[in-house]
Design a protein around this motif. Structure first.
Motif, PDB file in Angstrom:
ATOM      1  N   TYR A   1       5.602   7.809   6.679  1.00  0.00           N
ATOM      2  CA  TYR A   1       4.280   7.393   6.224  1.00  0.00           C
ATOM      3  C   TYR A   1       4.201   5.859   6.235  1.00  0.00           C
ATOM      4  O   TYR A   1       3.165   5.297   6.580  1.00  0.00           O
ATOM      5  CB  TYR A   1       4.004   7.960   4.838  1.00  0.00           C
ATOM      6  CG  TYR A   1       2.615   7.710   4.295  1.00  0.00           C
ATOM      7  CD1 TYR A   1       1.484   7.869   5.080  1.00  0.00           C
ATOM      8  CD2 TYR A   1       2.431   7.326   2.974  1.00  0.00           C
ATOM      9  CE1 TYR A   1       0.214   7.649   4.572  1.00  0.00           C
ATOM     10  CE2 TYR A   1       1.175   7.117   2.455  1.00  0.00           C
ATOM     11  CZ  TYR A   1       0.067   7.272   3.253  1.00  0.00           C
ATOM     12  OH  TYR A   1      -1.186   7.054   2.745  1.00  0.00           O
ATOM     13  N   ALA A   2       5.297   5.186   5.901  1.00  0.00           N
ATOM     14  CA  ALA A   2       5.319   3.725   5.961  1.00  0.00           C
ATOM     15  C   ALA A   2       5.109   3.248   7.391  1.00  0.00           C
ATOM     16  O   ALA A   2       4.350   2.302   7.636  1.00  0.00           O
ATOM     17  CB  ALA A   2       6.633   3.192   5.402  1.00  0.00           C
ATOM     18  N   VAL A   3       5.752   3.898   8.336  1.00  0.00           N
ATOM     19  CA  VAL A   3       5.596   3.534   9.748  1.00  0.00           C
ATOM     20  C   VAL A   3       4.140   3.737  10.177  1.00  0.00           C
ATOM     21  O   VAL A   3       3.552   2.887  10.858  1.00  0.00           O
ATOM     22  CB  VAL A   3       6.559   4.351  10.630  1.00  0.00           C
ATOM     23  CG1 VAL A   3       6.279   4.117  12.111  1.00  0.00           C
ATOM     24  CG2 VAL A   3       8.002   4.022  10.291  1.00  0.00           C
ATOM     25  N   VAL A   4       3.562   4.856   9.766  1.00  0.00           N
ATOM     26  CA  VAL A   4       2.166   5.141  10.108  1.00  0.00           C
ATOM     27  C   VAL A   4       1.247   4.076   9.515  1.00  0.00           C
ATOM     28  O   VAL A   4       0.315   3.604  10.180  1.00  0.00           O
ATOM     29  CB  VAL A   4       1.776   6.556   9.620  1.00  0.00           C
ATOM     30  CG1 VAL A   4       0.276   6.775   9.691  1.00  0.00           C
ATOM     31  CG2 VAL A   4       2.514   7.615  10.413  1.00  0.00           C
TER      32      VAL A   4
ATOM     33  N   ALA B   1       0.844  -1.206   0.000  1.00  0.00           N
ATOM     34  CA  ALA B   1       0.000   0.000   0.000  1.00  0.00           C
ATOM     35  C   ALA B   1       0.877   1.253   0.000  1.00  0.00           C
ATOM     36  O   ALA B   1       0.584   2.218  -0.714  1.00  0.00           O
ATOM     37  CB  ALA B   1      -0.930  -0.002   1.213  1.00  0.00           C
ATOM     38  N   TYR B   2       1.943   1.240   0.788  1.00  0.00           N
ATOM     39  CA  TYR B   2       2.858   2.384   0.854  1.00  0.00           C
ATOM     40  C   TYR B   2       3.494   2.658  -0.509  1.00  0.00           C
ATOM     41  O   TYR B   2       3.481   3.788  -0.994  1.00  0.00           O
ATOM     42  CB  TYR B   2       3.944   2.121   1.901  1.00  0.00           C
ATOM     43  CG  TYR B   2       5.063   3.119   1.874  1.00  0.00           C
ATOM     44  CD1 TYR B   2       4.878   4.399   2.372  1.00  0.00           C
ATOM     45  CD2 TYR B   2       6.303   2.792   1.347  1.00  0.00           C
ATOM     46  CE1 TYR B   2       5.910   5.328   2.342  1.00  0.00           C
ATOM     47  CE2 TYR B   2       7.338   3.704   1.326  1.00  0.00           C
ATOM     48  CZ  TYR B   2       7.133   4.970   1.815  1.00  0.00           C
ATOM     49  OH  TYR B   2       8.138   5.884   1.785  1.00  0.00           O
ATOM     50  N   GLY B   3       4.033   1.628  -1.127  1.00  0.00           N
ATOM     51  CA  GLY B   3       4.679   1.816  -2.428  1.00  0.00           C
ATOM     52  C   GLY B   3       3.719   2.314  -3.491  1.00  0.00           C
ATOM     53  O   GLY B   3       4.048   3.225  -4.261  1.00  0.00           O
TER      54      GLY B   3
ATOM     55  N   LEU C   1       9.949   7.404  -2.240  1.00  0.00           N
ATOM     56  CA  LEU C   1       9.810   6.126  -1.553  1.00  0.00           C
ATOM     57  C   LEU C   1      10.673   6.073  -0.299  1.00  0.00           C
ATOM     58  O   LEU C   1      10.284   5.483   0.708  1.00  0.00           O
ATOM     59  CB  LEU C   1      10.187   4.973  -2.486  1.00  0.00           C
ATOM     60  CG  LEU C   1       9.127   4.559  -3.491  1.00  0.00           C
ATOM     61  CD1 LEU C   1       9.700   3.545  -4.471  1.00  0.00           C
ATOM     62  CD2 LEU C   1       7.903   3.995  -2.803  1.00  0.00           C
ATOM     63  N   PHE C   2      11.830   6.695  -0.356  1.00  0.00           N
ATOM     64  CA  PHE C   2      12.720   6.678   0.799  1.00  0.00           C
ATOM     65  C   PHE C   2      12.591   7.937   1.646  1.00  0.00           C
ATOM     66  O   PHE C   2      12.980   7.933   2.801  1.00  0.00           O
ATOM     67  CB  PHE C   2      14.167   6.470   0.344  1.00  0.00           C
ATOM     68  CG  PHE C   2      14.367   5.133  -0.287  1.00  0.00           C
ATOM     69  CD1 PHE C   2      14.411   3.981   0.483  1.00  0.00           C
ATOM     70  CD2 PHE C   2      14.451   5.008  -1.657  1.00  0.00           C
ATOM     71  CE1 PHE C   2      14.563   2.738  -0.102  1.00  0.00           C
ATOM     72  CE2 PHE C   2      14.601   3.765  -2.248  1.00  0.00           C
ATOM     73  CZ  PHE C   2      14.663   2.627  -1.473  1.00  0.00           C
TER      74      PHE C   2
END
Length: 145
Positions: free
Chosen positions: A59-62, A17-19, A53-54
Motif C-alpha cells: 500500500y505504501a508503494v501504491v 499518509a501511509y502511516g 505498518l510493515f
C-alpha cells in the motif's frame, strides 16, 4: 536542488499518509472487534498497528506512485488555474488514495488495507491522503520570485 527537495517532500508526504492511514484504519478494525466482544488491550492494539505498518508495505508503494502522478497533475492544475493553488495538492492526495483504493477494490473485490472495508474507513483513508497533500504543500521547495 529544488528537484531533490521535491522528491523528499513527495516521499515524506506519501509515508505520512501511509502511516496515518494504516494506524487509523487498523484502529477502526480493532474497535469493530472490541464492539463484538473480543478483548482488545492496549498492547494488542499497538502490536497490531505496528505489524500492519510493515505488513501492508505494498500500500505504501501504491501511495508513493499515486502521489507522484497526482502531485504532477496538481502542479499542472495550479499553473493553469492559480486560484486553486491552495487546495491542489491536498485534493490530489485524497484523489490518489481514492483511485488506489478503488483500483484495489475492482481488482481484488476487497480492500486489502486495514479499515478500508466500510464507509467510515474509506473517509478516514481519504482524510489521510488529504493530510499527505498538505504535508507536500508545506515541505516542497517554493519558487522564489
Amino acid at each position: 536542488m529544488r528537484l531533490i527537495g521535491s522528491i523528499v517532500a513527495w516521499l515524506f508526504a506519501a509515508f505520512c499518509a501511509y502511516g496515518l492511514a494504516i494506524g487509523a484504519g487498523q484502529t477502526l478494525d480493532l474497535n469493530n472487534l472490541a464492539e463484538m466482544g473480543v478483548p482488545m488491550p492496549m498492547g494488542v492494539r499497538l502490536e497490531a498497528i505496528w505489524d500492519s505498518l510493515f505488513g501492508a508495505y505494498l500500500y505504501a508503494v501504491v501511495l508513493v506512485v499515486g502521489f507522484a502522478i497526482a502531485f504532477y497533475v496538481a502542479s499542472l492544475v495550479k499553473a493553469a488555474v492559480p486560484v486553486l493553488s491552495l487546495i491542489a495538492y491536498p485534493v490530489a492526495g485524497a484523489a490518489a488514495v481514492f483511485v488506489a483504493l478503488s483500483l484495489m477494490k475492482m481488482k481484488y473485490d476487497l480492500y486489502p488495507v486495514p479499515g478500508g472495508s466500510d464507509p467510515l474507513g474509506l473517509w478516514v483513508h481519504l482524510a489521510c491522503g488529504l493530510v499527505g497533500g498538505i504535508v507536500f504543500e508545506l515541505f516542497r521547495p517554493k519558487r522564489r520570485d
